[in-house]
Motif scaffolding. Structure first.
Motif, PDB file in Angstrom:
ATOM      1  N   ALA A  84      -8.314  -7.693  -8.750  1.00  0.00           N
ATOM      2  CA  ALA A  84      -8.391  -8.511 -10.250  1.00  0.00           C
ATOM      3  C   ALA A  84      -8.477  -7.535 -11.323  1.00  0.00           C
ATOM      4  CB  ALA A  84      -9.401  -9.589  -9.843  1.00  0.00           C
ATOM      5  N   ASP A  85      -7.535  -8.080 -12.123  1.00  0.00           N
ATOM      6  CA  ASP A  85      -7.569  -7.340 -13.722  1.00  0.00           C
ATOM      7  C   ASP A  85      -8.821  -8.066 -14.542  1.00  0.00           C
ATOM      8  OD1 ASP A  85      -5.098  -5.440 -13.643  1.00  0.00           O
ATOM      9  OD2 ASP A  85      -4.432  -7.414 -13.046  1.00  0.00           O
ATOM     10  N   PHE A  86      -8.991  -9.409 -14.065  1.00  0.00           N
ATOM     11  CA  PHE A  86      -9.949 -10.081 -14.501  1.00  0.00           C
ATOM     12  C   PHE A  86     -10.532 -10.982 -13.639  1.00  0.00           C
ATOM     13  CE2 PHE A  86     -12.029 -13.108 -17.373  1.00  0.00           C
ATOM     14  CZ  PHE A  86     -12.827 -12.276 -17.994  1.00  0.00           C
ATOM     15  N   GLY A  87     -11.862 -11.264 -13.286  1.00  0.00           N
ATOM     16  CA  GLY A  87     -12.142 -12.115 -12.484  1.00  0.00           C
ATOM     17  C   GLY A  87     -13.689 -12.769 -12.857  1.00  0.00           C
ATOM     18  N   ARG A  91      -4.640  -0.297  -7.703  1.00  0.00           N
ATOM     19  CA  ARG A  91      -4.803  -1.012  -8.588  1.00  0.00           C
ATOM     20  C   ARG A  91      -5.989  -0.847  -9.288  1.00  0.00           C
ATOM     21  NH1 ARG A  91      -1.064  -5.727  -9.369  1.00  0.00           N
ATOM     22  NH2 ARG A  91      -2.232  -6.322 -10.912  1.00  0.00           N
ATOM     23  N   SER A 118       0.777  -1.409   0.015  1.00  0.00           N
ATOM     24  CA  SER A 118      -0.049  -0.044   0.073  1.00  0.00           C
ATOM     25  C   SER A 118       0.911   1.198   0.065  1.00  0.00           C
ATOM     26  CB  SER A 118      -1.145  -0.046   1.324  1.00  0.00           C
ATOM     27  OG  SER A 118      -0.151  -0.011   2.397  1.00  0.00           O
ATOM     28  N   LYS A 148      -9.595  -1.569 -10.827  1.00  0.00           N
ATOM     29  CA  LYS A 148     -10.314  -2.632 -10.765  1.00  0.00           C
ATOM     30  C   LYS A 148     -10.876  -3.180 -12.229  1.00  0.00           C
ATOM     31  CE  LYS A 148     -14.608  -4.216  -8.172  1.00  0.00           C
ATOM     32  NZ  LYS A 148     -15.100  -5.294  -8.840  1.00  0.00           N
ATOM     33  N   GLY A 149     -10.421  -4.556 -12.396  1.00  0.00           N
ATOM     34  CA  GLY A 149     -10.811  -5.000 -13.875  1.00  0.00           C
ATOM     35  C   GLY A 149     -12.137  -5.457 -14.125  1.00  0.00           C
ATOM     36  N   GLU A 150     -12.366  -6.227 -15.058  1.00  0.00           N
ATOM     37  CA  GLU A 150     -13.763  -6.734 -15.277  1.00  0.00           C
ATOM     38  C   GLU A 150     -14.052  -7.922 -14.530  1.00  0.00           C
ATOM     39  OE1 GLU A 150     -16.360  -8.040 -19.233  1.00  0.00           O
ATOM     40  OE2 GLU A 150     -14.046  -7.898 -19.290  1.00  0.00           O
ATOM     41  N   VAL A 151     -15.018  -8.179 -13.955  1.00  0.00           N
ATOM     42  CA  VAL A 151     -15.372  -9.187 -13.150  1.00  0.00           C
ATOM     43  C   VAL A 151     -16.998  -9.794 -13.904  1.00  0.00           C
ATOM     44  CG1 VAL A 151     -16.198 -10.194 -10.913  1.00  0.00           C
ATOM     45  CG2 VAL A 151     -14.283  -8.511 -11.084  1.00  0.00           C
ATOM     46  N   VAL A 152     -16.727 -10.940 -14.056  1.00  0.00           N
ATOM     47  CA  VAL A 152     -17.934 -11.586 -14.975  1.00  0.00           C
ATOM     48  C   VAL A 152     -18.360 -12.699 -14.105  1.00  0.00           C
ATOM     49  CG1 VAL A 152     -17.069 -10.617 -17.204  1.00  0.00           C
ATOM     50  CG2 VAL A 152     -16.757 -13.042 -16.326  1.00  0.00           C
ATOM     51  N   PRO A 153     -19.643 -12.876 -14.132  1.00  0.00           N
ATOM     52  CA  PRO A 153     -20.243 -14.046 -13.502  1.00  0.00           C
ATOM     53  C   PRO A 153     -20.097 -15.378 -14.597  1.00  0.00           C
ATOM     54  CG  PRO A 153     -21.922 -12.653 -14.623  1.00  0.00           C
ATOM     55  CD  PRO A 153     -20.724 -12.109 -14.815  1.00  0.00           C
ATOM     56  N   ASP A 154     -19.858 -16.542 -13.961  1.00  0.00           N
ATOM     57  CA  ASP A 154     -19.591 -17.497 -14.688  1.00  0.00           C
ATOM     58  C   ASP A 154     -21.028 -17.964 -15.504  1.00  0.00           C
ATOM     59  OD1 ASP A 154     -18.720 -19.915 -16.056  1.00  0.00           O
ATOM     60  OD2 ASP A 154     -18.686 -21.272 -14.367  1.00  0.00           O
ATOM     61  N   GLY A 159     -16.779 -19.296 -18.136  1.00  0.00           N
ATOM     62  CA  GLY A 159     -16.019 -18.689 -17.443  1.00  0.00           C
ATOM     63  C   GLY A 159     -14.485 -19.029 -17.605  1.00  0.00           C
ATOM     64  N   THR A 174       1.671   6.931  -1.061  1.00  0.00           N
ATOM     65  CA  THR A 174       0.639   5.866  -1.332  1.00  0.00           C
ATOM     66  C   THR A 174       0.762   5.241  -2.792  1.00  0.00           C
ATOM     67  OG1 THR A 174      -0.680   7.145   0.297  1.00  0.00           O
ATOM     68  CG2 THR A 174      -1.860   5.386  -0.910  1.00  0.00           C
ATOM     69  N   ALA A 175       0.614   3.829  -2.697  1.00  0.00           N
ATOM     70  CA  ALA A 175       0.846   3.040  -4.024  1.00  0.00           C
ATOM     71  C   ALA A 175      -0.539   3.556  -4.738  1.00  0.00           C
ATOM     72  CB  ALA A 175       1.048   1.887  -3.597  1.00  0.00           C
ATOM     73  N   VAL A 197     -16.795 -14.720 -11.415  1.00  0.00           N
ATOM     74  CA  VAL A 197     -17.496 -15.356 -10.132  1.00  0.00           C
ATOM     75  C   VAL A 197     -18.049 -16.706 -10.642  1.00  0.00           C
ATOM     76  CG1 VAL A 197     -19.526 -14.699  -8.779  1.00  0.00           C
ATOM     77  CG2 VAL A 197     -17.983 -13.011  -9.681  1.00  0.00           C
ATOM     78  N   PHE A 243      -8.774 -13.835 -21.905  1.00  0.00           N
ATOM     79  CA  PHE A 243      -8.258 -12.411 -21.380  1.00  0.00           C
ATOM     80  C   PHE A 243      -6.575 -12.700 -21.515  1.00  0.00           C
ATOM     81  CE2 PHE A 243      -6.117 -10.877 -17.598  1.00  0.00           C
ATOM     82  CZ  PHE A 243      -6.607  -9.447 -17.837  1.00  0.00           C
ATOM     83  N   LEU A 244      -6.179 -14.132 -21.149  1.00  0.00           N
ATOM     84  CA  LEU A 244      -4.841 -14.173 -20.980  1.00  0.00           C
ATOM     85  C   LEU A 244      -4.221 -14.193 -22.354  1.00  0.00           C
ATOM     86  CD1 LEU A 244      -4.907 -17.241 -18.418  1.00  0.00           C
ATOM     87  CD2 LEU A 244      -4.325 -14.818 -17.943  1.00  0.00           C
ATOM     88  N   ARG A 285     -13.534 -17.573 -21.175  1.00  0.00           N
ATOM     89  CA  ARG A 285     -13.282 -16.104 -21.123  1.00  0.00           C
ATOM     90  C   ARG A 285     -11.842 -15.960 -20.217  1.00  0.00           C
ATOM     91  NH1 ARG A 285     -18.423 -12.583 -20.149  1.00  0.00           N
ATOM     92  NH2 ARG A 285     -16.869 -10.834 -20.723  1.00  0.00           N
ATOM     93  N   ILE A 286     -11.559 -16.565 -19.196  1.00  0.00           N
ATOM     94  CA  ILE A 286     -10.180 -16.226 -18.959  1.00  0.00           C
ATOM     95  C   ILE A 286      -9.129 -16.720 -19.803  1.00  0.00           C
ATOM     96  CG2 ILE A 286      -8.428 -16.910 -16.814  1.00  0.00           C
ATOM     97  CD1 ILE A 286     -10.690 -17.523 -15.127  1.00  0.00           C
TER      98      ILE A 286
END
Ligand SMILES: Cc1cc2nc3c(=O)[nH]c(=O)nc-3n(C[C@H](O)[C@H](O)[C@H](O)COP(=O)(O)OP(=O)(O)OC[C@H]3O[C@@H](n4cnc5c(N)ncnc54)[C@H](O)[C@@H]3O)c2cc1C
Ligand SMILES: Nc1ncnc2c1ncn2[C@@H]1O[C@H](COP(=O)(O)O)[C@@H](O)[C@H]1O
Lengths: 318, 259
Positions: free
Chosen positions: A295-298, B233, A134, B235-241, B245, B229-230, A300, B252-253, B248-249
């Motif tokens: 996360a850059d990508f997540g 980060r 941090s 916040k990236g995209e968070v998707v439901p499976d 899923g 203070t760093a 759920v 992304f990779l 999609r990862i």
């Protein structure tokens, strides 16, 4: 130009990746000089790779004592080189052994040392990332020969070669450095996976993985990506995976290109060990899990559905 | 077997931890203070050794007045007596000069074993065991995940990157412990009451024969020039499976050129 000593870490006759990174970091401050402190016959196998990695000089300090006692004989070697070569700085990889060596050497030579540095400029100013990533601080050493314990993956290795001139060092190991004798070495988990702190991909499993057996799923994903396996403390406390693989405040700090957190909530103590990863991907069935904040990508979802599909997809793209 | 155990008071990881803007030292007043976790395991290891081999356990801690809370906790767990190194001139001490002050205090005690944590959660320097070994001129058994003492020989399992080493040395010696070594006991009500009556000596720099300008900010072997203070980060995209899923990862990779 003054030399910069780099303590060489090696395994199986090759320098570790972290050492090659240190040789590159050393260029920032002076002329890279590798120090091989190992059992007789160690340096010959390493010399070509160290020269290719940028070492102008390779100090060869060979003695059976290097393998027989915990770190202190290496401190004897570095202290005598500080005395004879007046280096601009000493760089050591910031592992468990490296930090102990750095601290001992600082006391021995009346120097200052900085642990866990992630960057270094030509003026000797080091950058550290503290409090779980941090806060970023810039520090410098004010006494003696600056000693820097450098975090693996902080610098990239270059292909700028050095002369690699070999110079033999007379090794004098003091009696007090022979106090802690190593009587056995036990490798608990190895396989062909890269070392956790050096790996460019780390796949970590947490409580969500559910059992020791099911960690094989994490291993399969790590293998598909050529990565190392990490674990949260919940997983190591449960005995599902060895402690040396624990990532976080009381485990190792990793800084890979890709960190994949599977079934890990992302508690602050866990984040302390992985927050500086380049790219972070998380799989967790709880949309509120704090790991998603970084996360850059997540995704759920249920890891037992998502991970097998991911492994299959990686296979298809190979 | 007489044992000295070191405990450090650290800002709680759960609090907002930062540095002081006036002198760039750890802001110890801003955060809740707790016992460094590994040191609780050190206290437990010390008490276990005493229970097996007899002797006395002394806790040594260096820090501002508030550190007394941490010392009381160790006493309540069952430690016999305490030494608190407390002096305003110590403010801002680097790890190297902290090791000098701790070694000086340890030197006033009769000991067979000194136990410390492998690393403190605030600075994470992780070198105290080795530094004390240098200063006291005794061997160090570092990163211990188990300890067995047999007469004057002490043997540990030393945690390594890929397993462990068996390491042995003869007393007097220093041991640094990791948190997997044991489960620390909780102070009992009786222990808490008893702690109030235990001996706690406070030592100043003068008591230890240490020059004030060799420690603290004045004598620090390293200094923080600036801190920030760093950047958070993004916040990236968070998707439901939705059944895709994993794919999609992989996508992304691939887009990030990781695969
Ligand atoms: C002093 C101290 C030091 C510590 N040091 C460390 C440290 O070094 N490293 C560390 O990791 N922790 C450390 N901790 C512990 C830390 O606070 C957390 O308790 C720990 O990180 C939690 O691990 P976890 O995320 O695996 O477990 P949990 O917090 O229980 O999270 C498990 C996650 O898995 C998800 N999940 C469950 N099942 C599935 C499924 N089928 N599919 C997908 N997701 C699922 C859940 O939604 C949950 O988010 C420390 C704590 C203290 C007090
Ligand atoms: N001020 C202090 N007082 C007592 N013990 C300390 C102090 N600083 C460090 N230690 C001990 O040294 C260990 C490692 O700390 P560090 O080197 O700061 O990571 C801690 O776990 C403590 O046991």
């Amino acid at each position: 130009m003054a030399c910069v000593l780099v303590l060489v870490d090696h395994a199986g006759g090759t320098p570790k990746k972290a050492t090659l990174e240190l040789l590159c970091a050393a260029r920032v401050l002076g002329e890279p000089a590798a120090v091989v402190a190992g059992a007789p016959g160690t340096a010959a196998a390493l010399a070509d790779a160290l020269a290719a990695g940028g070492a102008e000089t390779i100090y060869v300090a060979e003695s059976a004592d290097m393998d027989d006692y915990v770190v202190a004989p290496k401190v004897d070697v570095l202290a005598s080189l500080i005395e004879s070569e007046s280096p601009a700085a000493v760089l050591i990889a910031a592992g468990v052994d490296g930090k102990e060596i750095a601290g001992r050497l600082a006391v021995r030579t009346g120097s200052g040392f900085l642990a866990d540095i992630v960057d270094l400029d030509a003026g000797g100013v080091a950058t550290q990332s503290i409090f779980g990533g941090s806060i970023v601080v810039r520090s410098r050493v004010r006494a003696g020969t600056p000693i820097f314990a450098v975090r693996p993956n902080a610098f990239s290795a270059t292909d700028r070669a050095g002369a690699g001139t070999l110079r033999t060092v007379d090794v004098v190991v003091g009696d007090t450095s022979k106090g802690a004798r190593i009587t056995d070495r036990v490798v608990e988990e190895k396989g062909d996976r890269p070392e956790l702190t050096e790996a460019s991909v780390v796949v970590s499993g947490g409580r969500g993985v559910g059992s020791a057996e099911q960690f094989s799923l994490i291993e399969s994903l790590a293998d598909a990506l050529g990565g190392a396996v990490g674990a949260s403390r919940a997983a190591t406390d449960a005995g599902w995976y060895p402690h040396q693989n624990q990532v976080g405040q009381t485990g190792v700090t990793v800084s890979p290109q890709l960190y994949l957190a599977v079934g890990i909530s992302g508690a602050i103590q866990h984040r302390a060990g992985m927050q500086t990863s380049k790219t972070i991907v998380a799989i967790n069935k709880d949309a509120e899990a704090p790991i998603f904040e970084l996360a850059d990508f997540g995704v759920v979802g249920d890891l037992f559905a998502v991970v097998p599909q991911l492994i299959e997809e990686i296979g298809k793209r190979r | 077997m007489n044992i000295v155990v070191l405990v450090k008071q650290v800002p709680d990881t759960w609090s907002e931890r930062t540095l002081r803007s006036d002198d760039n030292t750890v802001d110890r007043a801003a955060a809740d203070a707790v016992v460094n976790e590994m040191d609780e395991h050190g206290v437990e290891a010390a008490l276990a050794l005493k229970e097996a081999h007899g002797g006395e356990v002394t806790v040594v801690s260096m820090g501002p007045e508030r550190t007394a809370e941490t010392i009381r906790k160790a006493l309540a767990m069952g430690v016999d007596k305490a030494v608190h190194i407390c002096d305003d001139a110590l403010h801002g001490s680097c790890a190297v000069s902290t090791s000098a002050a701790l070694a000086a205090a340890i030197g006033t005690l009769a000991y067979d074993v000194v136990i410390c944590g492998t690393e403190a959660s605030d600075a994470r320097v992780g070198a105290m065991g080795g530094m004390l070994s240098e200063r006291l001129g005794v061997p160090a058994l570092t990163s211990a995940r188990s300890i067995v003492a047999d007469g004057s020989t002490v043997r540990i399992e030393r945690q390594t990157d890929d397993g462990y080493e068996v390491v042995e040395a003869t007393t007097p010696l220093v041991i640094s412990v990791i948190e997997k070594i044991n489960e620390p006991r909780y102070p009992s009500f009786k222990g808490i009451m008893a702690a109030k009556k235990k001996q706690l000596s406070t030592l100043s720099l003068a008591d230890l024969g240490i020059e004030a300008d060799s420690v603290g900010l004045a004598g620090a072997t390293s200094e923080v020039i600036e801190f920030s203070t760093a950047p958070p980060r993004g916040k990236g995209e968070v998707v439901p499976d939705d059944g895709t899923g994993g794919a999609r990862i992989a996508g992304f990779l691939a887009a990030a050129k990781i695969i």
